[in-house]
Design an enzyme around this catalytic site. Structure first.
Site, PDB file in Angstrom:
ATOM      1  N   LYS A   9      48.046 -94.773  43.855  1.00 42.71           N
ATOM      2  CA  LYS A   9      46.934 -94.359  42.980  1.00 42.71           C
ATOM      3  C   LYS A   9      47.005 -95.067  41.619  1.00 42.71           C
ATOM      4  O   LYS A   9      48.074 -95.547  41.216  1.00 42.71           O
ATOM      5  CB  LYS A   9      46.945 -92.832  42.874  1.00 42.71           C
ATOM      6  CG  LYS A   9      46.687 -92.169  44.238  1.00 42.71           C
ATOM      7  CD  LYS A   9      46.508 -90.661  44.153  1.00 42.71           C
ATOM      8  CE  LYS A   9      46.190 -90.093  45.536  1.00 42.71           C
ATOM      9  NZ  LYS A   9      45.906 -88.636  45.498  1.00 42.71           N
ATOM     10  N   PHE A  57      37.716 -79.761  41.823  1.00 44.92           N
ATOM     11  CA  PHE A  57      38.509 -80.901  41.331  1.00 44.92           C
ATOM     12  C   PHE A  57      37.894 -82.257  41.696  1.00 44.92           C
ATOM     13  O   PHE A  57      38.418 -83.303  41.307  1.00 44.92           O
ATOM     14  CB  PHE A  57      39.957 -80.824  41.841  1.00 44.92           C
ATOM     15  CG  PHE A  57      40.104 -80.859  43.346  1.00 44.92           C
ATOM     16  CD1 PHE A  57      40.114 -82.066  44.041  1.00 44.92           C
ATOM     17  CD2 PHE A  57      40.242 -79.681  44.071  1.00 44.92           C
ATOM     18  CE1 PHE A  57      40.245 -82.107  45.421  1.00 44.92           C
ATOM     19  CE2 PHE A  57      40.375 -79.711  45.464  1.00 44.92           C
ATOM     20  CZ  PHE A  57      40.372 -80.922  46.135  1.00 44.92           C
ATOM     21  N   ARG A  85      53.078 -88.544  55.962  1.00 40.31           N
ATOM     22  CA  ARG A  85      52.783 -87.269  55.287  1.00 40.31           C
ATOM     23  C   ARG A  85      54.083 -86.588  54.861  1.00 40.31           C
ATOM     24  O   ARG A  85      54.163 -86.036  53.776  1.00 40.31           O
ATOM     25  CB  ARG A  85      51.991 -86.316  56.198  1.00 40.31           C
ATOM     26  CG  ARG A  85      50.570 -86.725  56.496  1.00 40.31           C
ATOM     27  CD  ARG A  85      49.619 -86.620  55.350  1.00 40.31           C
ATOM     28  NE  ARG A  85      49.301 -85.272  54.933  1.00 40.31           N
ATOM     29  CZ  ARG A  85      48.368 -84.979  54.037  1.00 40.31           C
ATOM     30  NH1 ARG A  85      47.639 -85.939  53.469  1.00 40.31           N
ATOM     31  NH2 ARG A  85      48.146 -83.738  53.681  1.00 40.31           N
ATOM     32  N   THR A  91      51.020 -81.875  48.229  1.00 38.17           N
ATOM     33  CA  THR A  91      49.980 -82.375  47.305  1.00 38.17           C
ATOM     34  C   THR A  91      50.398 -82.176  45.845  1.00 38.17           C
ATOM     35  O   THR A  91      50.130 -83.032  45.000  1.00 38.17           O
ATOM     36  CB  THR A  91      48.652 -81.629  47.575  1.00 38.17           C
ATOM     37  OG1 THR A  91      48.350 -81.720  48.964  1.00 38.17           O
ATOM     38  CG2 THR A  91      47.508 -82.216  46.768  1.00 38.17           C
ATOM     39  N   ARG A 102      56.022 -87.813  46.220  1.00 38.66           N
ATOM     40  CA  ARG A 102      55.280 -87.142  45.142  1.00 38.66           C
ATOM     41  C   ARG A 102      56.213 -86.447  44.168  1.00 38.66           C
ATOM     42  O   ARG A 102      55.924 -86.359  42.972  1.00 38.66           O
ATOM     43  CB  ARG A 102      54.247 -86.184  45.730  1.00 38.66           C
ATOM     44  CG  ARG A 102      53.026 -86.956  46.237  1.00 38.66           C
ATOM     45  CD  ARG A 102      52.091 -86.089  47.014  1.00 38.66           C
ATOM     46  NE  ARG A 102      50.826 -86.784  47.284  1.00 38.66           N
ATOM     47  CZ  ARG A 102      49.950 -86.364  48.181  1.00 38.66           C
ATOM     48  NH1 ARG A 102      50.195 -85.286  48.904  1.00 38.66           N
ATOM     49  NH2 ARG A 102      48.828 -87.033  48.359  1.00 38.66           N
ATOM     50  N   ASN A 112      49.133 -87.472  41.659  1.00 36.81           N
ATOM     51  CA  ASN A 112      50.264 -87.284  42.577  1.00 36.81           C
ATOM     52  C   ASN A 112      50.698 -88.593  43.261  1.00 36.81           C
ATOM     53  O   ASN A 112      51.353 -88.584  44.290  1.00 36.81           O
ATOM     54  CB  ASN A 112      49.957 -86.169  43.575  1.00 36.81           C
ATOM     55  CG  ASN A 112      48.746 -86.458  44.422  1.00 36.81           C
ATOM     56  OD1 ASN A 112      48.197 -87.560  44.374  1.00 36.81           O
ATOM     57  ND2 ASN A 112      48.325 -85.496  45.213  1.00 36.81           N
ATOM     58  N   HIS A 115      48.379 -91.525  48.306  1.00 37.33           N
ATOM     59  CA  HIS A 115      47.576 -90.908  49.367  1.00 37.33           C
ATOM     60  C   HIS A 115      48.183 -91.257  50.724  1.00 37.33           C
ATOM     61  O   HIS A 115      48.701 -92.367  50.907  1.00 37.33           O
ATOM     62  CB  HIS A 115      46.136 -91.438  49.313  1.00 37.33           C
ATOM     63  CG  HIS A 115      45.365 -91.182  50.572  1.00 37.33           C
ATOM     64  ND1 HIS A 115      44.798 -89.968  50.863  1.00 37.33           N
ATOM     65  CD2 HIS A 115      45.107 -91.979  51.639  1.00 37.33           C
ATOM     66  CE1 HIS A 115      44.208 -90.032  52.054  1.00 37.33           C
ATOM     67  NE2 HIS A 115      44.386 -91.249  52.549  1.00 37.33           N
TER      68      HIS A 115
HETATM   69  P1  ATP Z   1      45.520 -87.170  49.664  1.00 38.78           P
HETATM   70  O1  ATP Z   1      44.251 -86.972  50.464  1.00 38.78           O
HETATM   71  O2  ATP Z   1      45.268 -87.900  48.336  1.00 38.78           O
HETATM   72  O3  ATP Z   1      46.614 -87.822  50.457  1.00 38.78           O
HETATM   73  P2  ATP Z   1      46.303 -84.452  50.140  1.00 38.78           P
HETATM   74  O4  ATP Z   1      45.793 -84.690  51.527  1.00 38.78           O
HETATM   75  O5  ATP Z   1      47.706 -83.986  49.971  1.00 38.78           O
HETATM   76  O6  ATP Z   1      46.104 -85.739  49.246  1.00 38.78           O
HETATM   77  P3  ATP Z   1      43.796 -83.194  49.519  1.00 38.78           P
HETATM   78  O7  ATP Z   1      43.568 -81.736  49.665  1.00 38.78           O
HETATM   79  O8  ATP Z   1      43.193 -84.134  50.514  1.00 38.78           O
HETATM   80  O9  ATP Z   1      45.377 -83.417  49.395  1.00 38.78           O
HETATM   81  O10 ATP Z   1      43.305 -83.602  48.053  1.00 38.78           O
HETATM   82  C1  ATP Z   1      42.985 -84.944  47.732  1.00 38.78           C
HETATM   83  C2  ATP Z   1      43.477 -85.250  46.333  1.00 38.78           C
HETATM   84  O11 ATP Z   1      42.748 -84.455  45.403  1.00 38.78           O
HETATM   85  C3  ATP Z   1      44.937 -84.876  46.058  1.00 38.78           C
HETATM   86  O12 ATP Z   1      45.850 -85.875  46.434  1.00 38.78           O
HETATM   87  C4  ATP Z   1      44.933 -84.689  44.565  1.00 38.78           C
HETATM   88  O13 ATP Z   1      44.984 -85.961  43.889  1.00 38.78           O
HETATM   89  C5  ATP Z   1      43.574 -84.068  44.319  1.00 38.78           C
HETATM   90  N1  ATP Z   1      43.638 -82.610  44.288  1.00 38.78           N
HETATM   91  C6  ATP Z   1      43.761 -81.768  45.354  1.00 38.78           C
HETATM   92  N2  ATP Z   1      43.789 -80.481  44.958  1.00 38.78           N
HETATM   93  C7  ATP Z   1      43.662 -80.510  43.608  1.00 38.78           C
HETATM   94  C8  ATP Z   1      43.623 -79.511  42.581  1.00 38.78           C
HETATM   95  N3  ATP Z   1      43.712 -78.221  42.885  1.00 38.78           N
HETATM   96  N4  ATP Z   1      43.504 -79.917  41.296  1.00 38.78           N
HETATM   97  C9  ATP Z   1      43.418 -81.228  40.971  1.00 38.78           C
HETATM   98  N5  ATP Z   1      43.449 -82.225  41.885  1.00 38.78           N
HETATM   99  C10 ATP Z   1      43.569 -81.879  43.188  1.00 38.78           C
HETATM  100 MG    MG Z   2      43.861 -85.522  51.968  1.00 39.77          MG
END
Ligand code: ATP
Ligand code: MG
Length: 139
Positions: A9, A57, A85, A91, A102, A112, A115
Protein backbone atom coordinates in the site's frame (compact mmCIF):
# COMPACT_ATOMS: atom_id res chain seq x y z
CA UNK A 1 0.11 -24.23 -8.05
CA UNK A 2 -2.17 -21.37 -7.04
CA UNK A 3 -2.01 -17.61 -7.67
CA UNK A 4 -2.90 -14.69 -5.43
CA UNK A 5 -2.68 -10.92 -5.66
CA UNK A 6 -0.85 -8.66 -3.27
CA UNK A 7 -0.55 -4.87 -3.04
CA UNK A 8 2.05 -3.02 -1.02
CA UNK A 9 0.00 0.00 0.00
CA UNK A 10 1.08 3.63 -0.64
CA UNK A 11 2.24 4.46 2.90
CA UNK A 12 4.48 1.36 2.99
CA UNK A 13 6.02 2.23 -0.40
CA UNK A 14 6.51 5.84 0.79
CA UNK A 15 8.22 4.61 3.98
CA UNK A 16 10.59 2.42 1.93
CA UNK A 17 9.34 -0.86 3.39
CA UNK A 18 8.72 -2.59 0.06
CA UNK A 19 12.03 -4.45 -0.22
CA UNK A 20 11.78 -5.84 3.33
CA UNK A 21 8.18 -6.86 2.67
CA UNK A 22 9.01 -8.60 -0.62
CA UNK A 23 11.90 -10.41 1.09
CA UNK A 24 9.55 -11.72 3.75
CA UNK A 25 7.14 -12.91 1.05
CA UNK A 26 9.97 -14.67 -0.84
CA UNK A 27 11.26 -16.29 2.37
CA UNK A 28 7.77 -17.67 2.98
CA UNK A 29 8.06 -19.60 -0.32
CA UNK A 30 6.13 -17.41 -2.77
CA UNK A 31 7.35 -16.82 -6.34
CA UNK A 32 6.69 -13.53 -8.14
CA UNK A 33 4.69 -14.24 -11.32
CA UNK A 34 4.11 -10.54 -12.14
CA UNK A 35 5.00 -7.23 -10.54
CA UNK A 36 4.83 -3.48 -11.19
CA UNK A 37 4.69 -0.09 -9.47
CA UNK A 38 1.69 2.01 -10.47
CA UNK A 39 -0.57 4.70 -9.09
CA UNK A 40 -4.33 4.11 -8.93
CA UNK A 41 -6.76 6.93 -9.70
CA UNK A 42 -9.49 7.25 -7.08
CA UNK A 43 -11.89 5.84 -9.71
CA UNK A 44 -9.79 2.67 -10.16
CA UNK A 45 -9.24 2.33 -6.38
CA UNK A 46 -13.03 2.52 -5.93
CA UNK A 47 -13.50 -0.18 -8.56
CA UNK A 48 -10.94 -2.43 -6.89
CA UNK A 49 -12.65 -2.09 -3.49
CA UNK A 50 -16.21 -2.07 -4.92
CA UNK A 51 -17.31 -4.64 -2.31
CA UNK A 52 -16.81 -1.95 0.37
CA UNK A 53 -18.83 0.78 -1.42
CA UNK A 54 -21.05 2.59 1.08
CA UNK A 55 -19.17 1.41 4.19
CA UNK A 56 -18.09 4.17 6.60
CA UNK A 57 -14.37 3.63 5.92
CA UNK A 58 -14.73 3.39 2.12
CA UNK A 59 -14.03 7.02 1.24
CA UNK A 60 -10.85 7.09 3.34
CA UNK A 61 -9.80 3.71 1.96
CA UNK A 62 -10.08 4.94 -1.64
CA UNK A 63 -8.24 8.15 -0.75
CA UNK A 64 -5.42 6.22 0.93
CA UNK A 65 -5.09 3.66 -1.91
CA UNK A 66 -4.82 6.44 -4.52
CA UNK A 67 -2.48 8.66 -2.46
CA UNK A 68 0.75 7.46 -4.08
CA UNK A 69 2.45 4.60 -5.89
CA UNK A 70 1.65 1.02 -4.96
CA UNK A 71 3.53 -2.17 -5.79
CA UNK A 72 1.20 -4.80 -7.12
CA UNK A 73 2.25 -8.41 -7.67
CA UNK A 74 0.90 -11.84 -8.54
CA UNK A 75 2.38 -14.47 -6.23
CA UNK A 76 2.42 -18.21 -6.78
CA UNK A 77 2.70 -21.13 -4.38
CA UNK A 78 0.65 -24.15 -3.33
CA UNK A 79 -2.28 -22.74 -1.35
CA UNK A 80 -1.08 -19.22 -2.19
CA UNK A 81 -4.38 -17.53 -1.24
CA UNK A 82 -4.70 -19.11 2.20
CA UNK A 83 -0.99 -18.89 2.97
CA UNK A 84 -0.66 -15.22 2.02
CA UNK A 85 -3.70 -14.32 4.15
CA UNK A 86 -2.06 -16.00 7.13
CA UNK A 87 1.34 -14.38 6.47
CA UNK A 88 -0.38 -10.97 6.22
CA UNK A 89 -2.44 -11.40 9.40
CA UNK A 90 -5.47 -9.61 10.86
CA UNK A 91 -6.83 -6.49 9.10
CA UNK A 92 -6.04 -4.52 12.28
CA UNK A 93 -2.27 -4.58 13.03
CA UNK A 94 -3.07 -4.27 16.75
CA UNK A 95 -4.98 -7.58 16.61
CA UNK A 96 -2.53 -9.30 14.25
CA UNK A 97 -0.38 -12.16 15.57
CA UNK A 98 3.33 -11.52 16.24
CA UNK A 99 5.42 -12.24 13.15
CA UNK A 100 2.66 -11.38 10.67
CA UNK A 101 3.30 -8.70 8.06
CA UNK A 102 0.62 -6.31 9.29
CA UNK A 103 1.97 -6.59 12.83
CA UNK A 104 5.48 -5.78 11.60
CA UNK A 105 4.77 -3.21 8.85
CA UNK A 106 1.27 -1.83 9.57
CA UNK A 107 0.55 1.50 11.27
CA UNK A 108 -3.21 1.19 11.85
CA UNK A 109 -6.31 -0.58 10.53
CA UNK A 110 -6.39 1.95 7.69
CA UNK A 111 -2.66 1.90 7.00
CA UNK A 112 -2.18 -1.84 7.29
CA UNK A 113 0.64 -2.02 4.72
CA UNK A 114 -0.51 -4.87 2.47
CA UNK A 115 -3.47 -6.38 0.65
CA UNK A 116 -4.00 -10.10 0.04
CA UNK A 117 -6.84 -11.63 -2.01
CA UNK A 118 -9.39 -13.30 0.25
CA UNK A 119 -10.49 -16.22 -1.95
CA UNK A 120 -9.38 -18.21 -5.00
CA UNK A 121 -12.09 -16.76 -7.29
CA UNK A 122 -11.38 -13.27 -6.02
CA UNK A 123 -7.67 -13.75 -6.63
CA UNK A 124 -8.31 -14.62 -10.30
CA UNK A 125 -10.40 -11.47 -10.74
CA UNK A 126 -7.88 -9.27 -8.95
CA UNK A 127 -4.95 -10.62 -11.00
CA UNK A 128 -6.74 -9.76 -14.25
CA UNK A 129 -7.79 -6.36 -12.86
CA UNK A 130 -4.10 -5.38 -12.79
CA UNK A 131 -2.24 -7.57 -15.29
CA UNK A 132 -2.63 -8.59 -18.93
CA UNK A 133 -1.54 -12.04 -20.13
CA UNK A 134 1.63 -10.42 -21.53
CA UNK A 135 2.63 -9.16 -18.07
CA UNK A 136 2.35 -12.42 -16.14
CA UNK A 137 4.40 -15.58 -16.10
CA UNK A 138 3.82 -19.10 -14.87
CA UNK A 139 6.28 -19.34 -11.99
P1 ATP B 1 -7.45 -6.17 2.18
O1 ATP B 1 -8.69 -6.37 1.33
O2 ATP B 1 -6.81 -4.79 1.97
O3 ATP B 1 -6.45 -7.28 2.02
P2 ATP B 1 -8.80 -7.23 4.48
O4 ATP B 1 -9.37 -8.23 3.51
O5 ATP B 1 -8.07 -7.73 5.67
O6 ATP B 1 -7.87 -6.20 3.72
P3 ATP B 1 -11.25 -5.74 4.23
O7 ATP B 1 -12.40 -5.93 5.14
O8 ATP B 1 -11.31 -6.27 2.84
O9 ATP B 1 -9.95 -6.28 5.00
O10 ATP B 1 -10.95 -4.17 4.18
C1 ATP B 1 -10.21 -3.59 3.11
C2 ATP B 1 -9.30 -2.52 3.66
O11 ATP B 1 -10.09 -1.46 4.18
C3 ATP B 1 -8.44 -2.94 4.86
O12 ATP B 1 -7.23 -3.56 4.49
C4 ATP B 1 -8.17 -1.62 5.53
O13 ATP B 1 -7.13 -0.89 4.85
C5 ATP B 1 -9.48 -0.88 5.32
N1 ATP B 1 -10.38 -1.04 6.46
C6 ATP B 1 -11.13 -2.14 6.77
N2 ATP B 1 -11.85 -1.94 7.89
C7 ATP B 1 -11.57 -0.67 8.28
C8 ATP B 1 -11.99 0.16 9.38
N3 ATP B 1 -12.85 -0.29 10.28
N4 ATP B 1 -11.47 1.41 9.47
C9 ATP B 1 -10.59 1.88 8.56
N5 ATP B 1 -10.15 1.15 7.50
C10 ATP B 1 -10.63 -0.10 7.36
MG1 MG C 1 -10.31 -7.70 1.65
Amino acid sequence: MEYTLTIIKPHAVRDNKAIAMLSMIAEAGFRIAAMKMIRLSSFRAGEFYAEHAGKPFCEQLVKMMSSGPIIVAILSKDHAVRDLRSLVGNTDPEKADPGTMRKIFGNSIRENAIHASDGVEKALKECSFFFSEMERFSF
